[in-house]
Enzyme design. Structure first.
Site, PDB file in Angstrom:
ATOM      1  N   ASP A  39       0.854  -1.193   0.000  1.00 46.61           N
ATOM      2  CA  ASP A  39       0.000   0.000   0.000  1.00 46.61           C
ATOM      3  C   ASP A  39       0.891   1.244   0.000  1.00 46.61           C
ATOM      4  OD1 ASP A  39      -3.207   0.552   0.985  1.00 46.61           O
ATOM      5  OD2 ASP A  39      -1.782   2.218   1.147  1.00 46.61           O
ATOM      6  N   ILE A  40       0.485   2.237  -0.763  1.00 46.46           N
ATOM      7  CA  ILE A  40       1.274   3.461  -0.902  1.00 46.46           C
ATOM      8  C   ILE A  40       1.259   4.307   0.380  1.00 46.46           C
ATOM      9  CG2 ILE A  40      -0.500   5.039  -1.784  1.00 46.46           C
ATOM     10  CD1 ILE A  40       1.482   5.719  -4.066  1.00 46.46           C
ATOM     11  N   ASN A  97     -12.896  -3.371   2.257  1.00 47.14           N
ATOM     12  CA  ASN A  97     -13.952  -2.363   2.318  1.00 47.14           C
ATOM     13  C   ASN A  97     -14.828  -2.489   1.083  1.00 47.14           C
ATOM     14  OD1 ASN A  97     -13.084  -1.082   4.749  1.00 47.14           O
ATOM     15  ND2 ASN A  97     -11.418  -0.131   3.596  1.00 47.14           N
ATOM     16  N   GLU A 105     -12.350   3.299  -1.296  1.00 49.68           N
ATOM     17  CA  GLU A 105     -11.916   4.441  -2.107  1.00 49.68           C
ATOM     18  C   GLU A 105     -11.544   4.071  -3.536  1.00 49.68           C
ATOM     19  OE1 GLU A 105      -8.939   6.550   0.175  1.00 49.68           O
ATOM     20  OE2 GLU A 105     -10.531   7.866   0.951  1.00 49.68           O
ATOM     21  N   VAL A 106     -11.054   2.849  -3.723  1.00 47.36           N
ATOM     22  CA  VAL A 106     -10.649   2.437  -5.073  1.00 47.36           C
ATOM     23  C   VAL A 106     -11.657   1.397  -5.574  1.00 47.36           C
ATOM     24  CG1 VAL A 106      -8.836   1.371  -6.473  1.00 47.36           C
ATOM     25  CG2 VAL A 106      -8.213   2.887  -4.570  1.00 47.36           C
ATOM     26  N   HIS A 110     -10.114  -5.132  -3.439  1.00 49.02           N
ATOM     27  CA  HIS A 110      -8.801  -5.351  -2.842  1.00 49.02           C
ATOM     28  C   HIS A 110      -8.971  -5.798  -1.404  1.00 49.02           C
ATOM     29  CE1 HIS A 110     -10.010  -1.120  -2.622  1.00 49.02           C
ATOM     30  NE2 HIS A 110      -9.420  -1.051  -1.439  1.00 49.02           N
ATOM     31  N   HIS A 112      -6.915  -5.801   2.085  1.00 49.74           N
ATOM     32  CA  HIS A 112      -5.759  -5.281   2.811  1.00 49.74           C
ATOM     33  C   HIS A 112      -5.221  -6.395   3.700  1.00 49.74           C
ATOM     34  CE1 HIS A 112      -6.792  -0.858   2.236  1.00 49.74           C
ATOM     35  NE2 HIS A 112      -7.972  -1.400   2.022  1.00 49.74           N
TER      36      HIS A 112
HETATM   37  P1  AMP Z   1      -9.853   1.412   0.394  1.00 48.04           P
HETATM   38  O1  AMP Z   1     -10.228   2.569   1.267  1.00 48.04           O
HETATM   39  O2  AMP Z   1     -10.138   0.096   1.060  1.00 48.04           O
HETATM   40  O3  AMP Z   1     -10.457   1.523  -0.988  1.00 48.04           O
HETATM   41  O4  AMP Z   1      -8.277   1.449   0.262  1.00 48.04           O
HETATM   42  C1  AMP Z   1      -7.590   1.935  -0.868  1.00 48.04           C
HETATM   43  C2  AMP Z   1      -6.124   1.797  -0.556  1.00 48.04           C
HETATM   44  O5  AMP Z   1      -5.407   1.953  -1.754  1.00 48.04           O
HETATM   45  C3  AMP Z   1      -5.599   2.853   0.422  1.00 48.04           C
HETATM   46  O6  AMP Z   1      -5.031   2.206   1.551  1.00 48.04           O
HETATM   47  C4  AMP Z   1      -4.551   3.609  -0.402  1.00 48.04           C
HETATM   48  O7  AMP Z   1      -3.429   4.005   0.359  1.00 48.04           O
HETATM   49  C5  AMP Z   1      -4.187   2.578  -1.447  1.00 48.04           C
HETATM   50  N1  AMP Z   1      -3.632   3.097  -2.690  1.00 48.04           N
HETATM   51  C6  AMP Z   1      -4.147   4.094  -3.466  1.00 48.04           C
HETATM   52  N2  AMP Z   1      -3.387   4.277  -4.553  1.00 48.04           N
HETATM   53  C7  AMP Z   1      -2.372   3.375  -4.474  1.00 48.04           C
HETATM   54  C8  AMP Z   1      -1.254   3.071  -5.303  1.00 48.04           C
HETATM   55  N3  AMP Z   1      -1.008   3.737  -6.447  1.00 48.04           N
HETATM   56  N4  AMP Z   1      -0.414   2.084  -4.907  1.00 48.04           N
HETATM   57  C9  AMP Z   1      -0.637   1.431  -3.758  1.00 48.04           C
HETATM   58  N5  AMP Z   1      -1.680   1.661  -2.934  1.00 48.04           N
HETATM   59  C10 AMP Z   1      -2.536   2.625  -3.285  1.00 48.04           C
END
Ligand code: AMP
Length: 125
Positions: A39-40, A97, A105-106, A110, A112
C-alpha cells in the site's frame, strides 16, 4: 472519496492501471489470478493489498460473478502473501472495504493485509 460497491467497472481506476503496468507498484506476489503490492500509504508495518486480476469492483460483484477458479485463485493468493511475509505465526488482519459505509476508495476489489505489530481491537469505536 468513497465509492459505491455496485455499478459498472471503471477500467481506468488506479488498480486497473497498475494491472496494465501503466503505473508502478511495489510488487509482493503475482499469480494467474491475483497481484499483491505494498500500500502506498501504509497503516501498519506490513500493509499489502491483494487484488484479483479480473474487472471486479468490490466483494459484491466478485462473490456474485467471478468463476470458481478466480475465487479460489484470489483466496489462495491472499493466504500465500501472508505466508510469504511470515505473518502466519504472529498473526495478521484481512480487511476488504465494500462501498460507501465502509469508505471503499478504489473501485477495484482489494483485500488489505495488515501485520508486523499487535493490531489491537477490530474497529475504531
Ligand atoms: P480502500 O479505502 O479500502 O479503498 O483502500 C484503498 C487503498 O489503496 C488505500 O489504503 C490507499 O493508500 C491505497 N492506494 C491508493 N493508490 C495506491 C497506489 N497507487 N499504490 C498502492 N496503494 C494505493
Amino acid at each position: 472519496m468513497p465509492v459505491e460497491a455496485l455499478g459498472p467497472y471503471d477500467k481506468d481506476n488506479i488498480f486497473a492501471r497498475i494491472l496494465r503496468g501503466e503505473i508502478p507498484c511495489r510488487k509482493v506476489h503475482e499469480t494467474e489470478y491475483a497481484l499483491a503490492f505494498h500500500d502506498i500509504n501504509p497503516q501498519a508495518p506490513v500493509h499489502v493489498l491483494v487484488i484479483p486480476k479480473g474487472p471486479y469492483r468490490s466483494w459484491a460483484d466478485f462473490s456474485h460473478l467471478a468463476s470458481e477458479a478466480e475465487i479460489a485463485g484470489f483466496v489462495r493468493a491472499v493466504g500465500e502473501v501472508a505466508r510469504m511475509l511470515e505473518l502466519e505465526a504472529p498473526g495478521y488482519r484481512l480487511l476488504a472495504n465494500a462501498g460507501l459505509a465502509a469508505h471503499q476508495e478504489v473501485p477495484h476489489l482489494h483485500v488489505h493485509v495488515f501485520g508486523g505489530k499487535p493490531l489491537g481491537p477490530m474497529l475504531v469505536r
